[in-house]
Structure formats: structure tokens, C-alpha cells
Motif scaffolding. Sequence first.
Motif, PDB file in Angstrom:
ATOM      1  N   LEU A  92      -4.633  57.744  77.345  1.00 23.54           N
ATOM      2  CA  LEU A  92      -3.890  58.828  76.717  1.00 23.54           C
ATOM      3  C   LEU A  92      -4.055  60.132  77.501  1.00 23.54           C
ATOM      4  N   GLN A  93      -5.261  60.414  77.926  1.00 18.52           N
ATOM      5  CA  GLN A  93      -5.507  61.653  78.682  1.00 18.52           C
ATOM      6  C   GLN A  93      -4.774  61.664  80.008  1.00 18.52           C
ATOM      7  N   GLU A  94      -4.710  60.517  80.666  1.00 13.35           N
ATOM      8  CA  GLU A  94      -3.978  60.439  81.931  1.00 13.35           C
ATOM      9  C   GLU A  94      -2.496  60.713  81.718  1.00 13.35           C
ATOM     10  N   LYS A  95      -1.951  60.205  80.612  1.00 14.47           N
ATOM     11  CA  LYS A  95      -0.540  60.445  80.310  1.00 14.47           C
ATOM     12  C   LYS A  95      -0.290  61.930  80.054  1.00 14.47           C
ATOM     13  N   VAL A  96      -1.150  62.543  79.236  1.00 11.74           N
ATOM     14  CA  VAL A  96      -0.999  63.969  78.933  1.00 11.74           C
ATOM     15  C   VAL A  96      -1.085  64.792  80.217  1.00 11.74           C
ATOM     16  N   LEU A  97      -2.053  64.475  81.064  1.00 14.67           N
ATOM     17  CA  LEU A  97      -2.233  65.228  82.301  1.00 14.67           C
ATOM     18  C   LEU A  97      -1.036  65.064  83.230  1.00 14.67           C
ATOM     19  N   GLU A  98      -0.521  63.857  83.338  1.00 16.12           N
ATOM     20  CA  GLU A  98       0.629  63.608  84.215  1.00 16.12           C
ATOM     21  C   GLU A  98       1.833  64.436  83.788  1.00 16.12           C
ATOM     22  N   VAL A  99       2.083  64.472  82.478  1.00 15.18           N
ATOM     23  CA  VAL A  99       3.236  65.236  81.979  1.00 15.18           C
ATOM     24  C   VAL A  99       3.021  66.724  82.188  1.00 15.18           C
ATOM     25  N   ARG A 100       1.840  67.210  81.881  1.00 12.40           N
ATOM     26  CA  ARG A 100       1.588  68.648  82.003  1.00 12.40           C
ATOM     27  C   ARG A 100       1.644  69.106  83.459  1.00 12.40           C
ATOM     28  N   LYS A 101       1.141  68.297  84.369  1.00 14.33           N
ATOM     29  CA  LYS A 101       1.240  68.655  85.786  1.00 14.33           C
ATOM     30  C   LYS A 101       2.701  68.817  86.187  1.00 14.33           C
ATOM     31  N   ARG A 102       3.534  67.889  85.734  1.00 10.92           N
ATOM     32  CA  ARG A 102       4.931  67.881  86.141  1.00 10.92           C
ATOM     33  C   ARG A 102       5.732  68.982  85.443  1.00 10.92           C
ATOM     34  N   GLY A 146       2.958  72.575  85.603  1.00  8.60           N
ATOM     35  CA  GLY A 146       2.359  72.927  86.876  1.00  8.60           C
ATOM     36  C   GLY A 146       0.856  72.707  86.862  1.00  8.60           C
ATOM     37  N   GLU A 147       0.272  72.546  88.035  1.00  4.96           N
ATOM     38  CA  GLU A 147      -1.153  72.196  88.133  1.00  4.96           C
ATOM     39  C   GLU A 147      -2.077  73.333  87.748  1.00  4.96           C
ATOM     40  N   GLU A 148      -1.571  74.560  87.722  1.00  2.00           N
ATOM     41  CA  GLU A 148      -2.463  75.691  87.464  1.00  2.00           C
ATOM     42  C   GLU A 148      -2.297  76.272  86.062  1.00  2.00           C
ATOM     43  N   HIS A 149      -1.488  75.629  85.227  1.00  2.00           N
ATOM     44  CA  HIS A 149      -1.318  76.104  83.856  1.00  2.00           C
ATOM     45  C   HIS A 149      -2.609  75.846  83.065  1.00  2.00           C
ATOM     46  N   PRO A 150      -3.001  76.748  82.169  1.00  2.00           N
ATOM     47  CA  PRO A 150      -4.241  76.554  81.403  1.00  2.00           C
ATOM     48  C   PRO A 150      -4.298  75.216  80.660  1.00  2.00           C
ATOM     49  N   ASP A 151      -3.169  74.773  80.086  1.00  2.00           N
ATOM     50  CA  ASP A 151      -3.181  73.494  79.371  1.00  2.00           C
ATOM     51  C   ASP A 151      -3.415  72.325  80.325  1.00  2.00           C
ATOM     52  N   THR A 152      -2.864  72.430  81.536  1.00  2.00           N
ATOM     53  CA  THR A 152      -3.089  71.385  82.536  1.00  2.00           C
ATOM     54  C   THR A 152      -4.557  71.346  82.946  1.00  2.00           C
ATOM     55  N   LEU A 153      -5.160  72.518  83.126  1.00  2.00           N
ATOM     56  CA  LEU A 153      -6.575  72.571  83.489  1.00  2.00           C
ATOM     57  C   LEU A 153      -7.447  72.003  82.383  1.00  2.00           C
ATOM     58  N   THR A 154      -7.081  72.288  81.129  1.00  2.00           N
ATOM     59  CA  THR A 154      -7.822  71.723  80.001  1.00  2.00           C
ATOM     60  C   THR A 154      -7.738  70.206  80.021  1.00  2.00           C
ATOM     61  N   SER A 155      -6.545  69.679  80.312  1.00  2.00           N
ATOM     62  CA  SER A 155      -6.391  68.224  80.366  1.00  2.00           C
ATOM     63  C   SER A 155      -7.199  67.619  81.507  1.00  2.00           C
ATOM     64  N   MET A 156      -7.262  68.330  82.633  1.00  2.00           N
ATOM     65  CA  MET A 156      -8.094  67.851  83.746  1.00  2.00           C
ATOM     66  C   MET A 156      -9.557  67.764  83.325  1.00  2.00           C
ATOM     67  N   ALA A 157     -10.023  68.803  82.648  1.00  2.00           N
ATOM     68  CA  ALA A 157     -11.417  68.820  82.209  1.00  2.00           C
ATOM     69  C   ALA A 157     -11.682  67.725  81.183  1.00  2.00           C
ATOM     70  N   ASP A 184     -17.489  60.375  90.893  1.00  2.00           N
ATOM     71  CA  ASP A 184     -16.642  60.896  91.966  1.00  2.00           C
ATOM     72  C   ASP A 184     -15.308  61.386  91.405  1.00  2.00           C
ATOM     73  N   GLY A 185     -14.725  60.595  90.500  1.00  2.00           N
ATOM     74  CA  GLY A 185     -13.469  61.007  89.879  1.00  2.00           C
ATOM     75  C   GLY A 185     -13.615  62.261  89.050  1.00  2.00           C
ATOM     76  N   ALA A 186     -14.712  62.328  88.293  1.00  2.00           N
ATOM     77  CA  ALA A 186     -14.961  63.508  87.476  1.00  2.00           C
ATOM     78  C   ALA A 186     -15.164  64.736  88.353  1.00  2.00           C
ATOM     79  N   ARG A 187     -15.911  64.566  89.418  1.00  2.00           N
ATOM     80  CA  ARG A 187     -16.190  65.700  90.310  1.00  2.00           C
ATOM     81  C   ARG A 187     -14.910  66.243  90.949  1.00  2.00           C
ATOM     82  N   ALA A 188     -14.034  65.349  91.378  1.00  2.00           N
ATOM     83  CA  ALA A 188     -12.792  65.791  92.012  1.00  2.00           C
ATOM     84  C   ALA A 188     -11.967  66.661  91.059  1.00  2.00           C
ATOM     85  N   LEU A 189     -11.881  66.250  89.800  1.00  2.00           N
ATOM     86  CA  LEU A 189     -11.122  67.023  88.818  1.00  2.00           C
ATOM     87  C   LEU A 189     -11.817  68.349  88.522  1.00  2.00           C
ATOM     88  N   GLU A 190     -13.136  68.310  88.384  1.00  2.00           N
ATOM     89  CA  GLU A 190     -13.874  69.536  88.061  1.00  2.00           C
ATOM     90  C   GLU A 190     -13.813  70.543  89.209  1.00  2.00           C
TER      91      GLU A 190
END
Length: 304
Positions: free
Chosen positions: A122-132, A135-146, A159-165
Motif C-alpha cells: 500500500l505504501q509503495e502505491k501511495v508513494l508512486e502516485v504522489r511522486k507522479r 512531485g518528489e519534493e512535495h511534503p506529502d511525498t516525503l512523508t510517504s518516503m519516510a 539499504d532500501g530504508a537508507r536510500a529513502l531516508e
Amino acid sequence: MKVALDTVGAEHPDTLTSMANLASTLWNQGDLDGAKALEEKALEVQKRVLGEEHPNTLSSMNNLALTLWNQGDLDGAKALQEKVLEVRKRVLGEEHPGTLISMNNLASTLWSQGDLDGAKALQEKVLEVRKRVLGEEHPDTLTSMANLASTLKAQGDLDGARALEEKVLEVKKRVLGGEHPATLSSMNNLASTLQAQGDLDGAKALQEKALEVKKTGSGRAPPGHNAQPVEPPNNRRTAKGHHRSKRPARRARLAPHRRPGAALRQPKKNPNQPRLRQKVSPSPSSCPPHPPDSSRISNDPTNA
């Protein structure tokens, strides 16, 4: 509420709004049983009078799900959240903000139940939509990344967690500045991951920076600026080893005519979820994503 009952009847939209308002007050006082009783009554009437797919009915389902979640009834919360999500997907579409909030709510419950794979999907889906869409720098997108980073960390994918953080921290430093509270929270998140990876020097450097800023008192948000991006869940959530409060998460100030799908607000404290995702504990334990939408949604009489 008694005035509404005497004046317009038990099933009038104004009465249901009063029930929701009183339930919110009881909820903030820690009377979850009292809040639950009112929410169940309001939901029963709305299902019968408005139908199960009416926006007000879905809002009441969301409210009751949050109460059940705080009482530890994760199965009950999950059932309601799944229903809300199913309807919103069908009626609003998978990319509607309200649908994404419902995905985040359900992900938080799955996380608490130990279903990390379900939460991650579910989180991957939310993040994919918000990025698109945002944008990658929107606060909601950053929250989804975290949020997703938290789940990856819990699954052992450091490693995956670190890349997002690292991505979240880089954007916050550039957009908010290195001394903004949200930036410091992201520093602590990344430090926890580095510590878990054995990079103690890297973790120490970030922790020292965060401590230096906090000591000088400069790590404060500008007036009128939220210290953390709000979602939704969001969020102070629960996981092993985190502090628990005797009181439920405090709900946001009531907006009597607020519609479903508005941005998530983060509750203050939550007895059934770990601490806020962005405030990690000193040990490299993982914190879950935002908790269910803790914003109190009252029924809009104009929708009835």
C-alpha cells in the motif's frame, strides 16, 4: 446534543453532527468507550438513512476505525478501513487524495498487525502516485518516503530504508534548511539506520549535528510553519519498545463541516502505536508509518 434530539429528532443530520462532536470530546478526554458508543450509533443511522457509500457514512466509519484502533481492536479497525478504501477506490478512483489517505490508514493497521508485506504494498502505491502527481519534493511525498523507509527497516532492508531516508533528508536540508525541526527528525531517522548498519561514525555525526542545533535552540519551525509534514497517519504509531500513553491520540480541532479526503493530521500521543515516525528512539528500532487519519471528521448536514 439534547437540544438537537428534542428539536429535530435522533436521525436528523444536525443530531448526527452533534453526536460526532460529542464523541470527539469524549475521545480527547480518554473516554474511548463513550466515544465508540456514539460513533456506532451515528454509523448505524447513516448506513440505514444515507447508505453505506455516502461520504458522511465513510467519514463515520473512519472515525470509528480510529477509536477501535486506539482500543487495540485492530481487526475491527481493519475491517472498517478496508470497506472505506474499497468504496473510495471505486467511487473516487485510486489516485484521489481521499483514497490515498485510506490506503495509508490501512497500511498503518497492517503494520501494527505485523503484516509488513501488506503495509509495504500500500505504501509503495501511495508513494508512486504522489511522486507522479505531486512531485518528489512535495511534503506529502516525503512523508510517504519516510513511511515506506520505516517499513523497509522493519523488514531488515536497511539499504532500501537508507536510500529513502537520504533522499528525504537531502530535500529537507535544501528546502527547509539544516536547522528546521523536520530536517532534524530526518537526521535522527537516518542516524538510526546507519547505526543498524554498523556505520557508527556516520550515525554519530548526524546525532551530534542534531544535538548541537537543539542545544542552541535554533531548531524551531518559523511561525506558522508545521514542524513536520502532515499526512496523515499518520502520526504517532506503536511498535515494540516505544513509549505508550495512558490517553488516546488527541484529535485535531473539530471542523464541523470538514469533508473526507482532507490532509491527515498527526495525533499527539497514541497508546496503540509507536512514537511519531520521524522521532526515532535512540536504538536502531523501526517505527511505523503514519497512523490512521486522526482528524475528527464531522458530518456535513448539507450532504445528507
